[in-house]
Design an enzyme around this catalytic site. Structure first.
Site, PDB file in Angstrom:
ATOM      1  CB  SER A  86      -1.097   0.047   1.193  1.00  0.00           C
ATOM      2  OG  SER A  86      -1.988   0.832   1.118  1.00  0.00           O
TER       3      SER A  86
ATOM      4  CG  ASP B 211      -2.680   3.999  -1.712  1.00  0.00           C
ATOM      5  OD1 ASP B 211      -3.368   3.789  -2.583  1.00  0.00           O
ATOM      6  OD2 ASP B 211      -2.965   2.958  -0.910  1.00  0.00           O
TER       7      ASP B 211
ATOM      8  CG  ASP C  50      -6.111   0.405  -1.105  1.00  0.00           C
ATOM      9  OD1 ASP C  50      -5.542   1.289  -1.085  1.00  0.00           O
ATOM     10  OD2 ASP C  50      -6.065  -0.391  -0.394  1.00  0.00           O
TER      11      ASP C  50
ATOM     12  CG  ASP D 271      -2.711  -0.740  -2.547  1.00  0.00           C
ATOM     13  OD1 ASP D 271      -2.676   0.341  -2.047  1.00  0.00           O
ATOM     14  OD2 ASP D 271      -3.157  -1.780  -2.193  1.00  0.00           O
TER      15      ASP D 271
END
Length: 450
Positions: A101, A243, A247, A245
């Site tokens: 993340s 961010d 999400d 990744d």
């Protein structure tokens, strides 16, 4: 075996337990066994963000999946919500995201999704940990012919961009909107610019050249300084920072003001309510949301429900209560009418659509919610003893809570992924917030600190 799953999957420093190739083989094998379906070959899709360790862990995970007798499908670099979409769209039995993340490049992690595109429940995580922890080797069969194969998912990013554009369902709806996108040198670097351009926005993107070590490095949702500069210097209408990744998302208004996840929730909730589409007339967020969110929603006549920290807890409460909108101040936003998980790009598109169709300037969002001074302190700890079992810490918390009354709040909890105790204090003034948080943090350092 120590507990593997934290707030959002398994996470740690790449190359160190539990983020090693050996563990990924075990995890992949356990996933293949856990999600095995009678009557057809079990199919597990694997995606990753742009970290240098992603290739190593991806291949180890695929090896473990194949060792279980299941087939592994490699989707390449994709945002986490793109993986969740692919699972449902292509009828996979499970999915694995290799990502840490918003963490630095040297960390990595594993997020696991069910065949319906939702993250695992607490109960499923515990069951999977049992599979992973079993020392006895087991196989679907001793026959070599039953070992799984590795396949590749073609056009995975294009499929996701098509999906996102379909959720807006209006050609060139963003035409004339001047947008700056910060892709954090992460998993959104292709999909985010592509879908905004398809919908007609005038897009300028920054941090879109990942090299394996620059993900989240001075950029993205945790570091919006460069995005602010770009939005102001180019006189853009809005900026969005994702961010690593993809999400979560943080926005920047046309005057350079940072718009947190809480403010975006209020903005979207009011619009959905005005349109009669706010299911249950409620918004779900975590206990980490600013107290100003509750007050703003109350003023708008919208119910507010809070959960433990973690977007999967928000999602579970949304499913239980029939809500369609939820999220976290960190930028996770879940539009359950559109997707099974938090999606930074989808949230940015929804916010952009509201801006464009309402004709309002983005800086008006800031006025929808008063943010109470909030301070978060992270204290490194040697052990995570239950807070309620340490009288000195309990007394310090109760003293501050007594002084604040209903004008503020205190939240003390351990990180789900790191040896850290988090102290959050909100109060009417910055001075009180700093003094009270320092007092509690000092007691925790003396009792639990490294």
């Amino acid at each position: 075996m120590d507990k593997l799953f934290g707030t959002d999957g398994i996470r740690g420093r790449a190359g160190e337990y539990p983020i090693t190739p050996e563990m990924c083989i075990r995890i992949g094998r356990a996933i293949g066994r856990k999600f095995r379906q009678d009557g057809h070959n079990t199919r597990v899709v694997i995606a990753k963000d742009t970290r240098i360790s992603g290739d190593m862990l991806e291949h180890a995970m695929a090896s473990g999946v194949c060792y279980s007798g299941a087939d592994a499908f490699l989707a390449g670099v994709l945002p986490t919500p793109a993986l969740a979409f692919l699972i449902k769209d292509m009828a996979f039995d499970a999915g694995v995201m290799i990502s840490a993340s918003h963490n630095p490049f040297y960390d990595n992690g594993v997020k696991i999704f069910r065949g319906d595109g939702f993250k695992l429940s607490d109960e499923m995580e515990l069951a999977l940990e049992e599979f992973i922890g079993e020392e006895k080797e087991s196989r679907v069969s001793n026959e070599a012919e039953t070992i799984g194969r590795v396949n590749f998912v073609p056009n995975s990013c294009d499929r996701y961009v098509d999906f996102l554009a379909g959720q807006i369902n209006a050609k060139k709806i963003l035409e004339g909107l001047n947008v700056i996108l910060d892709c954090a040198n992460g998993a959104t670097f292709e999909a985010a610019p592509a879908v905004f351009e398809r919908l007609g926005a005038d897009v300028r993107s920054i941090f879109t050249i990942p090299d394996g070590t620059n993900i989240n490095d001075g950029c993205g949702s945790e570091h919006t300084e460069r995005l602010v500069e770009k939005v102001v210097s180019r006189n853009a209408d809005v900026g969005f920072a994702f961010d690593g990744d993809g999400d979560r998302v943080i926005a920047v208004d046309n005057k350079g003001g940072r718009i947190s996840g809480d403010k975006l929730l209020v903005f979207c909730a009011k619009r959905l309510k005005d349109e009669g589409r706010l299911a249950g007339n409620m918004v779900v967020s975590t206990v980490m949301s600013n107290i100003g969110l509750s007050l703003a929603l109350k003023e708008a006549g919208i119910n507010h429900v809070t959960t433990k920290v973690g977007d999967r807890h928000v999602l579970r409460e949304m499913l239980t209560r029939g809500a369609c909108l939820g999220g976290e101040d960190s930028g996770h936003m879940i539009f359950l009418d559109h997707h099974t998980t938090g999606d930074g790009i989808l949230a940015a598109l929804k916010v952009s659509q509201i801006i464009k169709t309402s004709g309002k300037a983005v800086d008006e969002v800031a006025g929808l919610m008063k943010v109470f001074p909030q301070r978060l302190i992270n204290v490194e700890v040697q052990v995570k003893r239950p807070i309620e079992d340490i009288p000195e810490i309990v007394a310090a918390i109760e003293r501050v809570e007594g002084l604040l009354g209903e004008k503020g709040r205190v939240l003390v909890r351990y990180s789900g992924t790191q040896p850290i105790c988090r102290i959050m204090v909100e109060s009417p003034t910055k001075e009180e917030t700093e003094r009270f948080s320092d007092e509690i943090a000092e007691v925790i350092r003396k009792r639990l600190g490294t």
